[in-house]
Scaffold this active site. Structure first.
Site, short mmCIF file in Angstrom:
data_model
loop_
_atom_site.label_atom_id
_atom_site.label_comp_id
_atom_site.label_asym_id
_atom_site.label_seq_id
_atom_site.Cartn_x
_atom_site.Cartn_y
_atom_site.Cartn_z
N LYS A 10 46.70 34.78 47.94
CA LYS A 10 45.56 33.86 47.83
C LYS A 10 46.04 32.44 47.45
O LYS A 10 47.17 32.24 47.01
CB LYS A 10 44.57 34.42 46.81
CG LYS A 10 43.92 35.74 47.26
CD LYS A 10 42.84 36.19 46.28
CE LYS A 10 42.16 37.47 46.75
NZ LYS A 10 41.03 37.85 45.86
N THR A 92 40.93 44.33 39.85
CA THR A 92 40.41 43.02 40.26
C THR A 92 40.58 41.95 39.18
O THR A 92 40.99 40.82 39.47
CB THR A 92 38.90 43.16 40.62
OG1 THR A 92 38.77 44.23 41.56
CG2 THR A 92 38.37 41.88 41.23
N ARG A 103 48.70 41.38 40.18
CA ARG A 103 47.65 40.58 39.55
C ARG A 103 47.97 40.27 38.08
O ARG A 103 47.69 39.17 37.61
CB ARG A 103 46.29 41.27 39.72
CG ARG A 103 45.76 41.07 41.15
CD ARG A 103 44.61 41.95 41.48
NE ARG A 103 43.90 41.49 42.68
CZ ARG A 103 42.96 42.18 43.30
NH1 ARG A 103 42.60 43.38 42.85
NH2 ARG A 103 42.36 41.69 44.37
N ASN A 113 42.87 35.86 41.41
CA ASN A 113 43.66 37.05 41.13
C ASN A 113 44.82 37.26 42.12
O ASN A 113 45.27 38.38 42.33
CB ASN A 113 42.75 38.28 41.04
CG ASN A 113 41.95 38.51 42.32
OD1 ASN A 113 42.14 37.79 43.31
ND2 ASN A 113 41.07 39.49 42.31
N GLU A 127 39.89 44.03 58.78
CA GLU A 127 40.59 42.89 58.18
C GLU A 127 41.87 42.51 58.95
O GLU A 127 42.19 41.33 59.08
CB GLU A 127 40.91 43.20 56.71
CG GLU A 127 39.64 43.27 55.87
CD GLU A 127 39.91 43.51 54.39
OE1 GLU A 127 38.97 43.36 53.61
OE2 GLU A 127 41.05 43.86 54.02
P1 ADP Z 1 39.08 43.53 45.09
O1 ADP Z 1 39.73 42.26 45.64
O2 ADP Z 1 39.83 44.07 43.92
O3 ADP Z 1 38.84 44.56 46.17
P2 ADP Z 1 36.21 42.95 45.19
O4 ADP Z 1 36.25 43.42 46.61
O5 ADP Z 1 35.21 43.56 44.26
O6 ADP Z 1 37.66 43.11 44.50
O7 ADP Z 1 35.97 41.37 45.17
C1 ADP Z 1 36.57 40.52 46.12
C2 ADP Z 1 37.12 39.31 45.39
O8 ADP Z 1 36.03 38.58 44.82
C3 ADP Z 1 38.02 39.63 44.20
O9 ADP Z 1 39.37 39.89 44.57
C4 ADP Z 1 37.91 38.37 43.36
O10 ADP Z 1 38.71 37.29 43.89
C5 ADP Z 1 36.44 38.03 43.56
N1 ADP Z 1 35.57 38.60 42.52
C6 ADP Z 1 35.25 39.90 42.35
N2 ADP Z 1 34.41 40.07 41.31
C7 ADP Z 1 34.18 38.84 40.79
C8 ADP Z 1 33.39 38.32 39.71
N3 ADP Z 1 32.66 39.14 38.94
N4 ADP Z 1 33.42 36.99 39.49
C9 ADP Z 1 34.13 36.16 40.27
N5 ADP Z 1 34.90 36.56 41.32
C10 ADP Z 1 34.93 37.89 41.57
#
Ligand code: ADP
Ligand code: MG
Length: 138
Positions: A10, A92, A103, A113, A127
């Site tokens: 990212k 996450t 992370r 992250n 994707e």
């Molecule tokens: P992951 O990337 O672990 O699969 P998610 O699919 O739930 O997580 O979320 C996609 C992305 O959105 C995360 O990697 C993070 O960058 C962002 N994100 C997730 N939850 C939050 C939150 N509560 N507040 C801000 N950004 C978030």
């Protein structure tokens, strides 16, 4: 089963010049890089990629973040690549991710992250196709 998954480094991690370290860790953990490109997402491209999250409160902030600077997109191949890469990324929220995960090492918080990874075979198919054509995968 040999699987493929989509990995993104990212904008926070690329701008911190940690992309090379992430790639080194991926290779040391047995992931074969079968596709790789450095690109900058438009806001619209970030919205399309994260369309599943369009009703979440963090959608605007997330897509601003993902379009703020270059990313490195990769297709990784390995036995159980999807699950194993999710484990290597950590959870996450970077502040809660286990020591040694990507992370924990390179992320800052729940949004910034450092890395993305597909969460299922269906998601991986969508994707990978979002960023790569079959001809670009080696
Ligand atoms: P992951 O990337 O672990 O699969 P998610 O699919 O739930 O997580 O979320 C996609 C992305 O959105 C995360 O990697 C993070 O960058 C962002 N994100 C997730 N939850 C939050 C939150 N509560 N507040 C801000 N950004 C978030
Ligand atoms: Mg996800």
């Amino acid at each position: 089963m040999i699987e493929r998954t989509l990995s993104l480094i990212k904008p926070d991690c690329v701008s911190a010049k940690n992309a090379g370290k992430v790639i080194d860790i991926l290779e040391k953990n047995g992931f074969l890089i079968v596709g790789m490109k450095k690109i900058k997402l438009s806001k619209e491209a970030a919205e399309g990629f994260y369309a599943v999250h369009k009703d979440r409160p963090f959608f605007k902030s997330l897509t601003d973040f993902m379009s703020e600077g270059p990313i490195v997109a990769m297709v990784l191949e390995k036995e159980n690549a999807i699950t194993d890469y999710r484990a290597l990324m950590g959870e996450t929220d970077s502040t809660k991710a286990k020591e040694g995960t990507l992370r924990a090492q390179f992320g800052t918080d729940i949004e910034r992250n450092a890395v993305h990874g597909s969460d299922s075979p269906d998601t991986a198919k969508f994707e990978i196709g979002y960023f790569f054509s079959e001809l670009e995968l080696v």
